[in-house]
Motif scaffolding. Structure first.
Motif, PDB file in Angstrom:
ATOM      1  N   GLY A  18      -1.594  -2.656  -5.676  1.00 17.34           N
ATOM      2  CA  GLY A  18      -2.093  -2.259  -4.510  1.00 17.34           C
ATOM      3  C   GLY A  18      -1.166  -0.894  -4.029  1.00 17.34           C
ATOM      4  O   GLY A  18      -1.435  -0.478  -2.921  1.00 17.34           O
ATOM      5  N   HIS A  19      -0.520  -0.414  -4.904  1.00 18.49           N
ATOM      6  CA  HIS A  19       0.193   0.950  -4.451  1.00 18.49           C
ATOM      7  C   HIS A  19      -0.690   2.200  -5.180  1.00 18.49           C
ATOM      8  O   HIS A  19      -1.576   2.022  -5.865  1.00 18.49           O
ATOM      9  CB  HIS A  19       1.403   0.959  -4.980  1.00 18.49           C
ATOM     10  N   GLY A  57       0.679  -1.110   0.219  1.00 20.93           N
ATOM     11  CA  GLY A  57       0.114   0.139   0.032  1.00 20.93           C
ATOM     12  C   GLY A  57       0.715   1.481   0.040  1.00 20.93           C
ATOM     13  O   GLY A  57       0.435   2.298   0.561  1.00 20.93           O
TER      14      GLY A  57
END
Lengths: 620, 620
Positions: free
Chosen positions: B132-133, B106
């Motif tokens: 997910g970043h 994240g």
């Protein structure tokens, strides 16, 4: 290599019926270039039955896109309801741009989501959306609604292949795939391409003519295997044994057999059980319908699957099998050419009877299964129709005055062949008006040699070799409107990804030792003659004087060993290097094929081979 | 051709400061390969000041991506805080993949939206999102915050170019652009590339060293023209006259001058006034910030703008200007090489003094404005650093034992030059350990000739010619890690899109008659020598024996007319055709440049030219 559908229905009436809605009819079903008669919808509505083409019908227009191999054939087969869109020519619009230019504001364009690849859907949907239109999935195929005598989907028995043909057991292939899935943190892998399923399970079928595949899908989980296939095909004793149904297998290698049609519901059910980070791997060339069954956040798409790439790099069992298949195939062609030389002067041989004779000789060879595509047997002007297939209405008699082109191949249990030779049974150039066929033949041969003899670094993509094949033609202002080479399957489809040699660059993968492609430049003089020289070649490592960055170098080893007619060569146009290449090639043909002809007791064909492989020399 | 920033600050301290946040520092500002000192942020943080590279800093890592031209230079310039990412090598991850592999779950990755092209943003954002970043715009540039002595943005006077240099008035260029806008139903066109603005208005600047451009944006409406530019630069009398400020012009040709920094607010204001279907055209290589100022539904993005393509196809005034510039440039180089031949044996000439001498001779030529890039003057092992620029710490003395490579060029008011010659002032190969430089030189020359003499159909993309340049090297297992050619501007940037000759295929446009590119294969032996032979060549129509599909054929006409050192050639490796090409080329050099040397009264250089252009012949 036209898709062998049943006779196409007359186009105009069908087009009228279809005008109830707009519909796009791509050629692709389950990633297959060659399709079963039940899937030949474009041929049914347009009349054009070539292997590549897309028809789009609107309220006002009917247009059909195809590539340079089929311009002549499509123009002949379609009536004037249809506009032929010649792909690759500068002024031909793309399908999307054309739609935008002809559609009234806010149009809806329908397409059967099961037969359009998802990457193509995305591209088309984006352009249409940008112009205020909508691409909509039409779940009930509109062509099928009006196609009252549409054939059934075939469901033929399966053929199992042992280790002596495949080199690797299917269990090991699945295990290897799971390693690649784990590397990418993928928990499910959906196999949609028919040849990938056949390769993975070491099974073959005959649902699609000339392509040893069977209608199916597969879903590989980390510890489950689902095979979607119809009929009782997996209940045959040899298939049951091959799939290890009765052995005490670990659970992760137990194959669950599921009906073909349940792919969408089954896949959706799998996806409802996914955890947040679980990924499902699927080719972006899978149909839009199957792809959309996976929620976007779980979908992992790539142009080529790891199966596609593993399948392209032949292991030593496969490449040795391919070598054997090509030796048998060369025997059949030596017989054919010897027979033609005797029979053509009598004026009794036609394109069709020559093709039949080629098949007859091939059938005599061990492990023959089928042709690998409909034989292209063409003489004189028919030779300029690149993917011509003779039918009674076009059938020409071979003569001493015309150039004859035969592009043919077979499926043997040990390998797939594809070879083109162009020859003259009289004296070339005596009857030629437009340009000398010998001159053109020699340019094509120079291009063929330039590719075959090329040395290039590991990691080179095939498209970087394409211009070598064209350079001699370009120097004289000539060219050909098709790629130079395609991948070839190992007892699988004769056209296979992901490698090839083409001026088109879209996503070809680098060439690797073990890959097998064709080398087939050509030249086509509309209305006069066609020339193509095609070998299947194996990518092999080669030693060079230096080794920059330790990369290693590759070159090609011809698997096809059939003489190239020296009578057609204008030796004044060859370099010494080219002349040496040809003589070396013919020496190999004589040794390898000669030995086999001898073994098979084919004395007359052997004498023909020896005659045809005599060395040539430059005049100066 | 490293970007000539001020001395880079030491890296490690700066990296520490930057670790307060993650930041990506691409080299691109306003689509410029060469940038002003105030924009050399990557050089400031990393120490590496080559013209291409991207630095990414995370809490734990600092990595810098650059291509094969700069591997050696970057390794030398960066300290061990940095990991060098060698682009183009198989095992080097992409920036996105690397980020995904090193970032904790994240993560947020920051980037200055004004210096990342929007297409690159999209690609990177997609991959990061998939893992997910998040890619986030950091409006206050973090490097600027720690760069206390950051130079001011330059604001130098403008130079106006008349019809005798440009061939087309800026009013006509704007009118032509509006025709193309109308064709695509576009109501606004945002020009962001500096050289496109300079070309469109027939103006030049000197804000960026070696690149005659000025910091600006332009927005062309259907009846308005806004030029975003700082200072009083448009108030100079010649500029006022050139831009027709005082003439009674129709409104649609009145240029409104707006401050440079107001581009975002002004563009946003324009976009609030758009009707539903209005489109704004912008390059997808414009910065993310400028691109995002246009709402998505109004944005019309394409890789190349119509200005970029018009600019690439030189009109006859421009190509004749380029021809004149190259004649003057050749005069300067004949003088230089004549001087070097006399001076090198004395042991007093260094890489720097040779480069200075080249500049001195160029400055003597009419309409000289600037060099077109920092001279690459390199001898022995320095020659293997592809974009080497000599500095006192690396400066080597030219000798009779080493290969000398000089890649240099100039901006003249009538054209831009870029030429590389490789020579030996003693006896080549006498002192060579690894491999004979003559052998390598000859392979490079064969590649140079193969491209220069290539005949290819209209519509061919440059990447299809790249392998011609490498084939002779590949045969011996050699290669070079850079493209074969780039577009060249007409008194504009020495690297110019959209055409080029490279194994990389991304979106190069087809070559057209009037385009100008370089032909510059090379070979680099790390630690020993570098070889490159570079001409600027004009794409011209050519007649061929046949004319397939009436397409027409193209070839190259060398504008660079500087002798290629025959002493470096191993004639046994040449074909007769190659030998003939070289002798023809030298004949043209002798005639054209000889005449000019005579006119300029440069007798000694003329004698050198005549000596160096003596025909060679094959031994057999």
């Amino acid at each position: 290599m036209a898709a062998s559908s049943g006779k196409p229905a007359g186009a105009s009436g069908e087009v009228r019926k279809l005008r109830q809605a707009e519909v796009n009819l791509p050629r692709v079903t389950q990633l297959s270039e060659y399709i079963a008669p039940c899937d030949c919808r474009r041929a049914f509505v347009s009349g054009f039955d070539g292997s590549a083409g897309t028809a789009i019908i609107t309220e006002q227009h009917a247009a059909m896109w195809t590539d340079g191999r089929y311009f002549l054939q499509a123009a002949k087969q379609m009536d004037n309801n249809w506009t032929l869109m010649k792909m690759g020519l500068k002024d031909t619009p793309t399908q999307e741009d054309w739609l935008v230019s002809v559609l009234p504001e806010g149009s809806r364009v329908g397409v059967d989501p099961l037969i359009i690849p998802s990457d193509q859907w995305k591209k088309m949907a984006k352009v249409l959306r940008g112009a205020g239109h909508h691409l909509v999935p039409v779940k009930e195929n509109l062509v099928d609604k009006i196609w009252t005598d549409r054939p059934q989907r075939p469901c033929k028995p399966l053929l199992t292949l042992g280790l002596d043909y495949t080199g690797v057991a299917w269990k090991d292939k699945v295990a290897d795939l799971r390693v690649k899935m784990a590397e990418r943190k993928v928990v499910w892998f959906v196999v949609t391409a028919l040849d990938e399923i056949a390769w993975l399970f070491n099974l073959r079928g005959s649902d699609v003519e000339h392509n040893p595949v069977f209608f199916s899908y597969a879903i590989i989980g980390t510890d489950t295997i689902r095979l979607f296939i119809d009929g009782d095909r997996t209940k045959a004793p040899d298939v049951k044994e091959h799939l290890l149904f009765n052995s005490s297998l670990a659970d992760e290698f137990k194959v669950q057999v599921v009906p073909y049609k349940s792919i969408l519901t089954e896949l959706k059910a799998i996806c409802t059980g996914l955890s947040t980070k679980d990924k499902v791997w699927i080719s972006d060339k899978a149909s839009y319908a199957v792809s959309e069954a996976i929620p976007k956040e779980h979908r992992c798409c790539m142009p080529y699957t790891p199966i596609c790439i593993s399948k392209a790099v032949k292991n030593s069992t496969e490449s040795e099998g391919m070598r054997r298949a090509h030796i048998k195939d060369a025997v059949a062609l030596c017989e054919l050419f010897n027979w033609l030389e005797k029979e053509v002067p009598k004026g009794t041989v036609t394109e069709i009877s020559a093709a039949d004779k080629a098949e007859e000789f091939r059938r005599q060879q061990a492990d023959f299964v089928d042709l690998s595509f409909p034989t292209i047997s063409s003489t004189g002007p028919n030779g300029a129709i690149i993917h011509y297939s003779p039918v009674p209405e076009t059938n020409r008699t071979l003569s001493l005055n015309e150039v004859y082109l035969i592009d043919s191949g077979a499926q043997y249990k040990d390998g797939t062949t594809d070879v083109t030779r162009t020859m003259h049974f009289g004296t070339p150039s005596a009857y030629e008006k437009v340009k000398p066929s010998k001159e053109c033949f020699t340019y094509v041969l120079k291009g063929h040699i330039a590719v075959s003899a090329a040395i290039f670094p590991t990691g080179t993509k095939g498209h970087l070799l394409d211009s070598f094949a064209r350079s001699a033609l370009w120097d004289s202002g000539l060219d050909y409107l098709h790629g130079t080479g395609h991948g070839v399957g190992s007892f699988l489809n004769v056209h296979e990804g992901p490698c090839g040699i083409s001026y088109k660059t879209f996503s070809d993968e680098p060439l690797e030792a073990g890959m097998i492609v064709t080398d087939e430049p050509g030249y086509y003089e509309d209305g006069s003659f066609g020339i193509r020289i095609e070998n299947v070649v194996l990518v092999v490592s080669t030693k060079t004087k230096y080794n920059f960055n330790n990369r290693g170098s590759l070159t090609f080893d011809p698997l096809t060993l059939v003489p190239i007619q020296t009578k057609m060569i204008d030796v004044d146009l060859l370099t010494q290097k080219e002349c040496d290449w040809l003589n070396d090639y013919h020496k190999t043909c004589r040794e390898v094929i000669g030995k086999e002809l001898q073994k098979q007791g084919r004395q007359e064909a052997l004498e023909w081979l020896i005659r045809e492989t005599n060395p040539i020399s430059l005049r100066h």
